[in-house]
Design a protein around this motif. Structure first.
Motif, PDB file in Angstrom:
ATOM      1  N   PRO A 136       0.820  -1.226   0.016  1.00  0.00           N
ATOM      2  CA  PRO A 136       0.061   0.070   0.061  1.00  0.00           C
ATOM      3  C   PRO A 136       0.863   1.355   0.047  1.00  0.00           C
ATOM      4  CG  PRO A 136      -0.134  -1.108   1.986  1.00  0.00           C
ATOM      5  CD  PRO A 136       0.730  -2.131   1.103  1.00  0.00           C
ATOM      6  N   TRP A 137       1.787   1.372   0.659  1.00  0.00           N
ATOM      7  CA  TRP A 137       2.824   2.602   0.865  1.00  0.00           C
ATOM      8  C   TRP A 137       3.334   2.841  -0.517  1.00  0.00           C
ATOM      9  CZ3 TRP A 137       3.642  -1.903   3.563  1.00  0.00           C
ATOM     10  CH2 TRP A 137       5.013  -2.573   3.115  1.00  0.00           C
ATOM     11  N   LEU A 138       3.593   1.830  -1.594  1.00  0.00           N
ATOM     12  CA  LEU A 138       4.413   2.113  -2.369  1.00  0.00           C
ATOM     13  C   LEU A 138       3.222   2.459  -3.539  1.00  0.00           C
ATOM     14  CD1 LEU A 138       6.656  -1.029  -2.816  1.00  0.00           C
ATOM     15  CD2 LEU A 138       7.365   1.334  -2.257  1.00  0.00           C
ATOM     16  N   ARG A 139       2.015   2.011  -3.747  1.00  0.00           N
ATOM     17  CA  ARG A 139       1.229   2.191  -4.384  1.00  0.00           C
ATOM     18  C   ARG A 139       0.438   3.525  -4.272  1.00  0.00           C
ATOM     19  NH1 ARG A 139      -1.913  -3.880  -5.151  1.00  0.00           N
ATOM     20  NH2 ARG A 139      -2.984  -3.111  -3.119  1.00  0.00           N
ATOM     21  N   LEU A 140       0.335   4.163  -2.784  1.00  0.00           N
ATOM     22  CA  LEU A 140      -0.007   5.429  -2.381  1.00  0.00           C
ATOM     23  C   LEU A 140       1.090   6.417  -3.009  1.00  0.00           C
ATOM     24  CD1 LEU A 140      -1.145   4.466   0.981  1.00  0.00           C
ATOM     25  CD2 LEU A 140      -2.548   5.565  -0.636  1.00  0.00           C
ATOM     26  N   ASP A 141       2.444   6.256  -2.598  1.00  0.00           N
ATOM     27  CA  ASP A 141       3.594   7.034  -3.388  1.00  0.00           C
ATOM     28  C   ASP A 141       3.265   7.530  -4.652  1.00  0.00           C
ATOM     29  OD1 ASP A 141       3.899   7.493  -0.394  1.00  0.00           O
ATOM     30  OD2 ASP A 141       5.988   6.508  -0.517  1.00  0.00           O
ATOM     31  N   SER A 142       3.212   6.188  -5.257  1.00  0.00           N
ATOM     32  CA  SER A 142       3.058   6.274  -6.800  1.00  0.00           C
ATOM     33  C   SER A 142       1.889   6.991  -7.462  1.00  0.00           C
ATOM     34  CB  SER A 142       3.345   4.892  -7.491  1.00  0.00           C
ATOM     35  OG  SER A 142       2.411   4.107  -7.281  1.00  0.00           O
ATOM     36  N   LYS A 143       0.876   7.539  -6.537  1.00  0.00           N
ATOM     37  CA  LYS A 143      -0.393   7.968  -6.976  1.00  0.00           C
ATOM     38  C   LYS A 143      -1.270   7.040  -7.665  1.00  0.00           C
ATOM     39  CE  LYS A 143       1.232  11.669  -5.154  1.00  0.00           C
ATOM     40  NZ  LYS A 143       0.676  12.425  -3.853  1.00  0.00           N
ATOM     41  N   ARG A 144      -0.913   5.715  -7.454  1.00  0.00           N
ATOM     42  CA  ARG A 144      -1.841   4.593  -8.173  1.00  0.00           C
ATOM     43  C   ARG A 144      -2.290   3.668  -7.209  1.00  0.00           C
ATOM     44  NH1 ARG A 144       2.179   2.321 -12.696  1.00  0.00           N
ATOM     45  NH2 ARG A 144       3.540   2.489 -11.099  1.00  0.00           N
ATOM     46  N   PRO A 145      -3.008   4.010  -5.943  1.00  0.00           N
ATOM     47  CA  PRO A 145      -3.554   3.198  -4.815  1.00  0.00           C
ATOM     48  C   PRO A 145      -4.555   2.335  -5.553  1.00  0.00           C
ATOM     49  CG  PRO A 145      -4.393   5.424  -4.765  1.00  0.00           C
ATOM     50  CD  PRO A 145      -3.595   5.486  -5.802  1.00  0.00           C
ATOM     51  N   CYS A 146      -4.875   1.093  -4.879  1.00  0.00           N
ATOM     52  CA  CYS A 146      -5.987   0.342  -5.097  1.00  0.00           C
ATOM     53  C   CYS A 146      -6.994   0.730  -3.906  1.00  0.00           C
ATOM     54  CB  CYS A 146      -5.553  -1.084  -4.778  1.00  0.00           C
ATOM     55  SG  CYS A 146      -4.665  -1.913  -5.989  1.00  0.00           S
ATOM     56  N   PRO A 147      -8.363   0.678  -4.370  1.00  0.00           N
ATOM     57  CA  PRO A 147      -9.296   1.211  -3.232  1.00  0.00           C
ATOM     58  C   PRO A 147      -8.948   0.671  -1.942  1.00  0.00           C
ATOM     59  CG  PRO A 147     -10.293   0.440  -5.433  1.00  0.00           C
ATOM     60  CD  PRO A 147      -9.042   0.006  -5.502  1.00  0.00           C
ATOM     61  N   LEU A 148      -8.733  -0.598  -1.669  1.00  0.00           N
ATOM     62  CA  LEU A 148      -8.346  -1.087  -0.185  1.00  0.00           C
ATOM     63  C   LEU A 148      -7.163  -0.239   0.389  1.00  0.00           C
ATOM     64  CD1 LEU A 148      -9.645  -4.581  -0.275  1.00  0.00           C
ATOM     65  CD2 LEU A 148     -10.727  -2.717   0.594  1.00  0.00           C
ATOM     66  N   ASP A 149      -6.583   0.446  -0.273  1.00  0.00           N
ATOM     67  CA  ASP A 149      -5.223   1.048   0.255  1.00  0.00           C
ATOM     68  C   ASP A 149      -5.476   1.952   1.148  1.00  0.00           C
ATOM     69  OD1 ASP A 149      -3.751  -0.828  -1.165  1.00  0.00           O
ATOM     70  OD2 ASP A 149      -3.035   0.562  -2.863  1.00  0.00           O
ATOM     71  N   SER A 150      -6.874   2.494   0.954  1.00  0.00           N
ATOM     72  CA  SER A 150      -6.976   3.670   1.814  1.00  0.00           C
ATOM     73  C   SER A 150      -7.544   3.167   3.344  1.00  0.00           C
ATOM     74  CB  SER A 150      -8.603   4.311   1.410  1.00  0.00           C
ATOM     75  OG  SER A 150      -9.566   3.048   1.227  1.00  0.00           O
ATOM     76  N   LEU A 151      -7.759   1.854   3.558  1.00  0.00           N
ATOM     77  CA  LEU A 151      -7.899   1.345   4.649  1.00  0.00           C
ATOM     78  C   LEU A 151      -6.430   1.266   5.604  1.00  0.00           C
ATOM     79  CD1 LEU A 151     -10.365  -1.540   3.883  1.00  0.00           C
ATOM     80  CD2 LEU A 151     -10.869   0.624   4.803  1.00  0.00           C
ATOM     81  N   TRP A 152      -5.563   1.173   4.883  1.00  0.00           N
ATOM     82  CA  TRP A 152      -3.978   1.273   5.428  1.00  0.00           C
ATOM     83  C   TRP A 152      -3.669   2.737   5.843  1.00  0.00           C
ATOM     84  CZ3 TRP A 152       0.645   3.160   4.297  1.00  0.00           C
ATOM     85  CH2 TRP A 152       1.759   2.543   5.155  1.00  0.00           C
ATOM     86  N   THR A 153      -4.053   3.625   4.985  1.00  0.00           N
ATOM     87  CA  THR A 153      -3.465   4.778   5.365  1.00  0.00           C
ATOM     88  C   THR A 153      -3.591   5.594   6.640  1.00  0.00           C
ATOM     89  OG1 THR A 153      -4.062   5.326   3.125  1.00  0.00           O
ATOM     90  CG2 THR A 153      -3.830   7.241   4.463  1.00  0.00           C
ATOM     91  N   PRO A 154      -4.577   5.202   7.473  1.00  0.00           N
ATOM     92  CA  PRO A 154      -4.782   5.871   8.745  1.00  0.00           C
ATOM     93  C   PRO A 154      -3.746   5.494   9.866  1.00  0.00           C
ATOM     94  CG  PRO A 154      -6.832   5.194   8.175  1.00  0.00           C
ATOM     95  CD  PRO A 154      -6.024   4.769   7.150  1.00  0.00           C
ATOM     96  N   TYR A 155      -3.161   4.420   9.434  1.00  0.00           N
ATOM     97  CA  TYR A 155      -2.004   3.842  10.429  1.00  0.00           C
ATOM     98  C   TYR A 155      -0.594   4.139   9.787  1.00  0.00           C
ATOM     99  CZ  TYR A 155      -6.213   1.177  11.764  1.00  0.00           C
ATOM    100  OH  TYR A 155      -7.643   0.930  12.056  1.00  0.00           O
ATOM    101  N   ASP A 156      -0.491   4.957   8.781  1.00  0.00           N
ATOM    102  CA  ASP A 156       0.615   5.378   8.295  1.00  0.00           C
ATOM    103  C   ASP A 156       1.381   6.246   8.999  1.00  0.00           C
ATOM    104  OD1 ASP A 156       3.031   5.560   6.563  1.00  0.00           O
ATOM    105  OD2 ASP A 156       1.913   6.498   4.992  1.00  0.00           O
ATOM    106  N   LEU A 157       2.497   6.043   9.649  1.00  0.00           N
ATOM    107  CA  LEU A 157       3.144   7.213  10.638  1.00  0.00           C
ATOM    108  C   LEU A 157       4.019   7.796   9.890  1.00  0.00           C
ATOM    109  CD1 LEU A 157       3.106   5.662  14.060  1.00  0.00           C
ATOM    110  CD2 LEU A 157       1.421   7.587  13.308  1.00  0.00           C
TER     111      LEU A 157
END
Length: 349
Positions: free
Chosen positions: A318-339
Motif C-alpha cells: 500500500p505505501w508504494l502504491r500510495l506514493d506512486s499515486k496509483r493506489p488500489c481502493p482498499l489501500d485507503s484502509l491502510w492509510t490511517p495507520y501510516d506514521l
C-alpha cells in the motif's frame, strides 16, 4: 595517437575521479542512508479491566501478549503501521510485548522504534543470515528470497526460552480488532494455529516433480493438507522446541536445493511440515492477498465475511502504491495507520 594536452588530461582524470566517488556514494547510501522518519505515536494505556503488566519479572504471565515481527529498511514503513494498528485496537496495549528480528542496522532500527513508540515494550534481536546461507533457493519473486523472510523459522531459537507462545505477523498488515482475541485461541494439541483455506488447489504449491516422486508426495499421507498463509500464525514455542520443528523445516529447504520441488520461498516448507495439522483460526484474522499476485500485484477485493486483520500479501504494497499515486481502493484502509513523516511541500531553505 598523440598524448592529451596536460590540461585536458587533468580534466579527464578529475571527471573519472568524480564518477568513481559518485558510484561509491550511491552504493554507500543504499547501506547507510537515512531511514524513513515517522511521527511519534500517542501513548496507548490499559483499560480499567486490564491486569498490571509483569513480564519479564513473571515470565509465564498469561496476560502478556507476545508478538514477533521482522524489521528491515524496505518494509519498515509497513512494520510501523502494523505496530500502530495493534496498539490502537488493543484493550490492554501495555500488556503487549513486541519481539523484533533484524539482520542489519539494528542500532538505527532500534532508535526508530524507540522514538516512534516511546512507551512500547519491545526487544530487538539479531538474525544471523548465516543461519540460512546455502539453504535458500530462488523463487518467483526476489523479495521472497531475502534471508529475513526465513527468520520465522528460527523464532523458537532466537526468542528467550521464557516466551512460550508467540503471534507472528508479517510487515504488510494491519490489525483492526483486539489482539487478545487472537492470542487466546485454543491450539488444542497443535503447534501452530492459522486461518486455513481448503478450497485452494494444494497441488499448485509444489512442482510436478514433487508429486511424481513417492518419497516426497507421501509426506502428506494420512493428512488432509490445506493452504495457510504464514504471515499470521499463533505458535506454541514449547511444543516447537521439544519436537525440533526448526530442523524439520531446514531439511525440506535442503531437499529443495537439490530437487526443486516448489517455487514460493519460505511458505512451502511450512506446508510440508504443518499442513493438515494446523489449528484452524477464523478467516477474519487473515484477509490476505490484498497485494495481488506475486507477479503483477493487481488490486483485489476483500473476501466475504468479517474482518479483524487486513494483509497486503503479494507484490503490491500500500505505501508504494500510495506514493506512486496509483493506489488500489482498499489501500485507503491502510492509510490511517501510516506514521510516515512526508517531506514538507515548502521549505524555508
Amino acid at each position: 595517437m598523440p598524448p592529451y594536452p596536460h590540461h585536458l588530461a587533468t580534466t579527464i582524470t578529475t571527471l573519472l575521479l568524480l564518477i568513481v566517488l559518485t558510484q561509491h556514494s550511491q552504493v554507500a547510501s543504499t547501506t547507510t542512508g537515512d531511514l524513513p522518519k515517522f511521527r511519534e505515536a500517542p501513548a496507548f494505556r490499559n483499560g480499567k479491566e486490564c491486569l498490571k503488566p509483569t513480564w519479564p519479572t513473571q515470565p509465564n504471565d498469561p496476560s502478556t501478549i507476545h508478538i514477533a515481527m521482522t524489521l528491515d529498511t524496505t518494509y519498515l514503513r509497513g512494520s510501523v503501521a502494523g505496530v500502530f494498528s495493534v496498539l490502537q485496537h488493543a484493550t490492554c496495549p501495555e500488556n503487549t510485548v513486541f519481539h523484533f528480528l533484524a539482520a542489519h542496522r539494528r542500532r538505527d532500527l532500534h532508535h526508530t522504534i524507540l522514538t516512534t513508540f516511546p512507551y512500547l515494550n519491545f526487544h530487538l534481536y539479531h538474525f544471523d543470515t548465516n543461519l540460512v546461507k546455502g539453504k535458500i533457493s530462488s523463487s518467483i519473486r526476489r523479495a521472497l528470497d531475502q534471508p529475513l523472510n526465513y527468520a520465522r523459522i528460527y523464532l523458537a531459537d532466537l526468542l528467550p526460552s521464557t516466551v512460550n507462545r508467540i503471534i507472528y505477523f508479517d510487515s504488510d498488515l494491519i490489525v483492526v480488532d483486539d489482539i487478545a482475541k487472537l492470542w487466546t485461541i485454543n491450539l488444542n494439541n497443535h503447534v501452530l494455529g492459522a486461518p486455513e483455506y481448503c478450497h485452494a488447489n494444494f497441488t499448485h504449491y509444489f512442482t510436478s516433480k514433487f508429486w511424481s516422486i513417492p518419497q516426497f508426495s507421501r509426506t502428506f499421507k494420512g493428512r488432509k493438507p490445506c493452504y495457510f498463509n504464514t504471515g499470521v500464525m499463533v505458535i506454541d514455542l514449547l511444543k516447537w522446541r521439544s519436537h525440533g520443528y526448526t530442523q524439520k523445516l531446514e531439511q525440506w529447504m535442503r531437499i529443495q536445493k537439490s530437487n526443486r520441488i516448489y517455487e514460493l520461498g519460505s511458505l512451502p516448507p511450512f506446508l510440508l511440515v504443518f499442513a493438515g495439522n494446523v489449528e484452524g483460526v477464523e478467516h477474519r484474522w487473515n484477509q490476505h492477498g490484498l497485494g495481488g499476485d506475486n507477479l503483477e500485484g493487481l488490486c483485489r477485493d476483500l473476501h466475504p465475511g468479517p474482518v479483524s486483520l487486513l494483509h497486503w500479501s503479494g507484490k503490491g504494497k500500500p505505501w508504494l502504491r500510495l506514493d506512486s499515486k496509483r493506489p488500489c481502493p482498499l489501500d485507503s484502509l491502510w492509510t490511517p495507520y501510516d506514521l510516515f513523516r512526508h517531506a514538507p511541500l515548502f521549505s524555508d531553505d
